[in-house]
Design an enzyme around this catalytic site. Structure first.
Site, PDB file in Angstrom:
ATOM      1  N   HIS A 214      23.986  79.603  88.232  1.00  0.00           N
ATOM      2  CA  HIS A 214      23.127  80.469  87.436  1.00  0.00           C
ATOM      3  C   HIS A 214      23.731  80.637  86.048  1.00  0.00           C
ATOM      4  CE1 HIS A 214      25.822  83.465  89.557  1.00  0.00           C
ATOM      5  NE2 HIS A 214      26.162  83.548  88.289  1.00  0.00           N
TER       6      HIS A 214
HETATM    7  C1  T46 Z   1      28.722  85.381  88.051  1.00  0.00           C
HETATM    8  C2  T46 Z   1      29.674  84.742  88.979  1.00  0.00           C
HETATM    9  C3  T46 Z   1      30.956  84.365  88.322  1.00  0.00           C
HETATM   10  C4  T46 Z   1      25.623  92.858  93.361  1.00  0.00           C
HETATM   11  O1  T46 Z   1      24.832  93.596  93.990  1.00  0.00           O
HETATM   12  N1  T46 Z   1      26.385  93.379  92.359  1.00  0.00           N
HETATM   13  C5  T46 Z   1      27.263  92.638  91.656  1.00  0.00           C
HETATM   14  O2  T46 Z   1      27.936  93.161  90.739  1.00  0.00           O
HETATM   15  C6  T46 Z   1      27.377  91.251  91.959  1.00  0.00           C
HETATM   16  C7  T46 Z   1      28.347  90.366  91.175  1.00  0.00           C
HETATM   17  C8  T46 Z   1      26.612  90.734  92.960  1.00  0.00           C
HETATM   18  N2  T46 Z   1      25.748  91.531  93.639  1.00  0.00           N
HETATM   19  C9  T46 Z   1      24.930  90.936  94.729  1.00  0.00           C
HETATM   20  C10 T46 Z   1      23.806  90.048  94.253  1.00  0.00           C
HETATM   21  C11 T46 Z   1      23.645  89.075  95.381  1.00  0.00           C
HETATM   22  O3  T46 Z   1      22.785  89.625  96.361  1.00  0.00           O
HETATM   23  O4  T46 Z   1      25.765  90.125  95.527  1.00  0.00           O
HETATM   24  C12 T46 Z   1      25.046  88.996  95.991  1.00  0.00           C
HETATM   25  C13 T46 Z   1      25.772  87.724  95.639  1.00  0.00           C
HETATM   26  O5  T46 Z   1      25.713  87.530  94.208  1.00  0.00           O
HETATM   27  P1  T46 Z   1      25.665  86.096  93.562  1.00  0.00           P
HETATM   28  O6  T46 Z   1      24.972  85.148  94.430  1.00  0.00           O
HETATM   29  O7  T46 Z   1      25.145  86.251  92.153  1.00  0.00           O
HETATM   30  O8  T46 Z   1      27.234  85.734  93.537  1.00  0.00           O
HETATM   31  P2  T46 Z   1      27.937  84.535  92.791  1.00  0.00           P
HETATM   32  O9  T46 Z   1      29.316  84.458  93.307  1.00  0.00           O
HETATM   33  O10 T46 Z   1      27.109  83.300  92.856  1.00  0.00           O
HETATM   34  O11 T46 Z   1      27.983  84.980  91.249  1.00  0.00           O
HETATM   35  C14 T46 Z   1      28.823  86.034  90.831  1.00  0.00           C
HETATM   36  C15 T46 Z   1      28.069  86.961  89.876  1.00  0.00           C
HETATM   37  O12 T46 Z   1      26.881  87.430  90.505  1.00  0.00           O
HETATM   38  C16 T46 Z   1      27.674  86.272  88.604  1.00  0.00           C
HETATM   39  O13 T46 Z   1      27.260  87.217  87.647  1.00  0.00           O
HETATM   40  O14 T46 Z   1      28.698  85.079  86.865  1.00  0.00           O
HETATM   41  O15 T46 Z   1      29.957  85.520  90.151  1.00  0.00           O
END
Ligand code: T46
Length: 141
Positions: free
Chosen positions: A53
């Site tokens: 993303h």
């Molecule tokens: C990024 C990379 C480096 C939340 O509710 N609050 C939060 O602060 C975060 C980070 C995530 N979430 C929830 C949203 C999704 O339902 O946790 C779940 C997993 O998030 P995501 O799939 O976006 O996780 P990553 O590891 O792919 O990405 C994360 C960050 O979301 C993103 O901003 O830049 O780490």
């Protein structure tokens, strides 16, 4: 380097065999006021791929404070891969970068300092949409 990214090196205050302190301060090391801290761990699946993303406005700095991982960056024109493996060496991610995280060691702890609270509206989670977004921003469309 791709645009909107750079390496950030934190100082190390070494206390010999009794350990080391690294410090991240706004302005001195981190180029934005930190509004959120989160960390990713429990990476027991060696094939885990996270990220995929971009952010419209969020700025972040990633530190692999334990273990190793690989961060691939794509600004819509150039791409590069950075391996994080030192607790005091971080990766600044500005806006409009497509980010993929993989090759996590099972002991990896990825610490993230972010410029804002969590806002799903700030994410672009589709690569074609990301390319259209950056092209619009640089006036290609
Ligand atoms: C990024 C990379 C480096 C939340 O509710 N609050 C939060 O602060 C975060 C980070 C995530 N979430 C929830 C949203 C999704 O339902 O946790 C779940 C997993 O998030 P995501 O799939 O976006 O996780 P990553 O590891 O792919 O990405 C994360 C960050 O979301 C993103 O901003 O830049 O780490």
């Amino acid at each position: 380097m791709v645009k909107n990214s750079k390496t950030i090196i934190l100082p190390q205050i070494v206390d010999g065999i009794d350990g080391t302190i690294s410090v991240a301060e706004y302005r001195n090391h981190i180029p934005f006021p930190i509004k959120r801290v989160y960390y990713i761990y429990g990476l027991i699946n060696p094939d885990a791929i996270r990220g995929k993303h971009a952010h419209k406005n969020l700025e972040q700095v990633l530190f692999c404070i334990n273990g190793t991982c690989e961060i691939s960056l794509d600004d819509g024109e150039k791409s590069q891969t950075v391996v994080l493996h030192k607790p005091n060496v971080g990766l600044y991610l500005g806006k409009e970068l497509w980010v993929t995280m993989k090759e996590f060691s099972d002991n990896c702890i990825l610490l993230v300092l972010a410029s804002d609270i969590y806002e799903e509206d700030d994410y672009i989670r589709d690569y074609d949409e990301f390319i259209r977004y950056v092209n619009r921003r640089i006036g290609k469309e």
